[in-house]
Scaffold this motif. Structure first.
Motif, short mmCIF file in Angstrom:
data_model
loop_
_atom_site.label_atom_id
_atom_site.label_comp_id
_atom_site.label_asym_id
_atom_site.label_seq_id
_atom_site.Cartn_x
_atom_site.Cartn_y
_atom_site.Cartn_z
N VAL A 88 -42.21 -1.61 43.05
CA VAL A 88 -43.16 -2.82 42.80
C VAL A 88 -43.17 -2.58 43.57
CG1 VAL A 88 -43.24 -5.63 42.29
CG2 VAL A 88 -42.60 -3.87 40.41
N ILE A 89 -42.56 -3.17 45.08
CA ILE A 89 -42.39 -2.71 46.34
C ILE A 89 -43.05 -1.92 46.82
CG2 ILE A 89 -40.95 -2.81 48.26
CD1 ILE A 89 -38.61 -4.16 47.03
N VAL A 90 -42.90 -0.61 46.78
CA VAL A 90 -43.94 0.58 46.70
C VAL A 90 -45.46 0.07 46.72
CG1 VAL A 90 -44.64 3.13 46.94
CG2 VAL A 90 -42.33 1.65 46.93
N PHE A 91 -45.26 0.05 45.37
CA PHE A 91 -47.04 -0.04 44.86
C PHE A 91 -47.62 -1.78 44.53
CE2 PHE A 91 -49.23 0.26 40.45
CZ PHE A 91 -50.08 0.23 40.76
N ASN A 92 -46.75 -2.77 44.49
CA ASN A 92 -47.99 -4.07 44.25
C ASN A 92 -48.52 -4.47 43.81
OD1 ASN A 92 -48.98 -6.40 47.07
ND2 ASN A 92 -48.25 -6.37 45.56
N PRO A 93 -48.26 -4.31 42.42
CA PRO A 93 -48.63 -4.10 40.87
C PRO A 93 -49.18 -5.84 40.71
CG PRO A 93 -46.86 -3.93 40.36
CD PRO A 93 -46.56 -3.54 41.91
N THR A 96 -42.21 -11.01 48.31
CA THR A 96 -43.81 -11.03 47.95
C THR A 96 -44.46 -10.47 47.35
OG1 THR A 96 -44.19 -11.45 50.35
CG2 THR A 96 -45.70 -11.35 49.13
N SER A 97 -44.61 -9.23 46.99
CA SER A 97 -44.02 -8.29 45.56
C SER A 97 -43.88 -8.80 44.05
CB SER A 97 -44.80 -6.81 45.76
OG SER A 97 -43.07 -6.20 46.69
N LEU A 98 -42.16 -8.64 44.56
CA LEU A 98 -41.92 -9.09 43.33
C LEU A 98 -42.44 -9.72 42.80
CD1 LEU A 98 -38.51 -7.71 45.00
CD2 LEU A 98 -40.06 -6.39 42.61
#
Ligand SMILES: [Zn+2]
Length: 319
Positions: free
Chosen positions: A252-257, A288-290
């Motif tokens: 999720v941190i890498v990809f920010n879905p 933030t992304s999580l």
């Protein structure tokens, strides 16, 4: 029915075959044994005989999509490598179907097909960026980037199950140690349960009553025991979900879905697995992304067929 497609989801034991409309509705569904030990060619022969019967009954598809467990060469329509279908390696399904049915065929990794099926039919708002995680005997995944299935350079993108979550850990079916699948796949979950039952002989009365023979332990009975308050079953889900949360937090941190969707039999554990994942995400300081991502469980058990069929239609219209 000119624009319907056939979707075939080949599992280690059974294959599901569906006729699917462009909006993802299943018009007909059948199942047949995979009999993987016979080899790929006899399987294709049996499938063709079934499809000939369907044709006589008025089902005339315009494309075929096939989802296979393993490393799929999407470009050439072949299966590169598979631990679950021994002897099927190297078989070119696309050419075989093209010759026999005169239909364009798409061959896809089964997790990619299932994730696309869930994306197209269950995530109605069509978020742009989605990670799908299939939780079954193994752990697989698929990535949707900007509304399109992302296959990567060799067609193997999204194989989340073999991301390493422990330095030297439990043995995975792929041969490596410490893979996410070795903890969150069915066999990893059952191993955790056995270890806890051995270590805490005075605990887990509900689970022991539900499963007197520990060889029959399964995620399904662990969910039932957790629902009834069994402390060992609940601890199994807490540990499983926590490791899953660590592995998925990296992605999720890498990809920010926008959405993280779980599919497959083990995802029926619902909040028993989602809550610890949420907790890991919430506690991560780089958040933030999580905190943006929404967690969902897909409900259609035939999403693999639907996704394979819709990918075949899409491929056909994109040519
Ligand atoms: Zn592995």
């Amino acid at each position: 029915m000119a624009s319907i497609a056939l979707g075939v989801d080949v599992g280690g034991t059974f294959a599901k075959i569906a006729a699917v409309s462009p909006d993802g509705k299943i018009l007909r569904l059948d199942e047949m044994p995979t009999d993987a030990g016979d080899g790929a060619k006899p399987f294709v022969g049996r499938l063709l005989r079934l499809l000939q019967i369907w044709r006589k009954q008025g089902i005339r598809p315009s494309a075929l999509g096939l989802g296979l467990a393993g490393d799929v060469d999407h470009e050439h329509g072949c299966l590169r490598l598979t631990p679950n279908l021994p002897g099927w390696q190297g078989f070119c399904f696309r050419d075989a179907f093209k010759r026999a049915l005169r239909l364009p065929a798409v061959v896809e990794n089964d997790a990619n097909a299932a994730v696309w099926g869930a994306y197209a039919t269950e995530l109605k708002r069509r978020p742009r960026h989605v990670i799908g995680v299939t939780l079954g005997t193994g752990v697989g995944g698929g990535l949707i980037v900007d509304g399109r299935l992302h296959r990567g350079a060799t067609g193997t993108a999204g194989e989340i199950g073999h991301a390493r979550v422990a330095m030297s850990g439990a043995r995975c079916h792929c041969g490596a140690r410490g893979c996410l699948e070795a903890y969150a796949g069915k066999y990893g979950i059952v191993r955790t349960a056995r270890e806890l039952l051995r270590a805490r002989p005075d605990s887990g009365a509900v689970l022991r009553r539900l499963v007197p023979n520990l060889k029959a332990l399964s995620p399904k009975c662990l969910k039932a025991a957790a629902d009834q308050g069994d402390p060992i079953a609940r601890e199994v889900w807490r540990r499983t979900g926590t490791v899953l949360g660590w592995g998925l937090a990296n992605v999720v941190i890498v990809f920010n879905p926008d959405v993280l969707v779980f599919l497959g039999g083990v995802s029926r554990a619902g909040n028993w697995i989602l809550d610890p994942v949420r907790r890991v995400f919430h506690e991560h300081p780089f958040g933030t992304s999580l905190r943006h991502v929404t967690l969902r469980c897909a409900v259609n058990p035939n999403g693999g067929c639907v996704g394979a069929a819709l990918l075949a239609l899409e491929d056909r219209s994109g040519r």
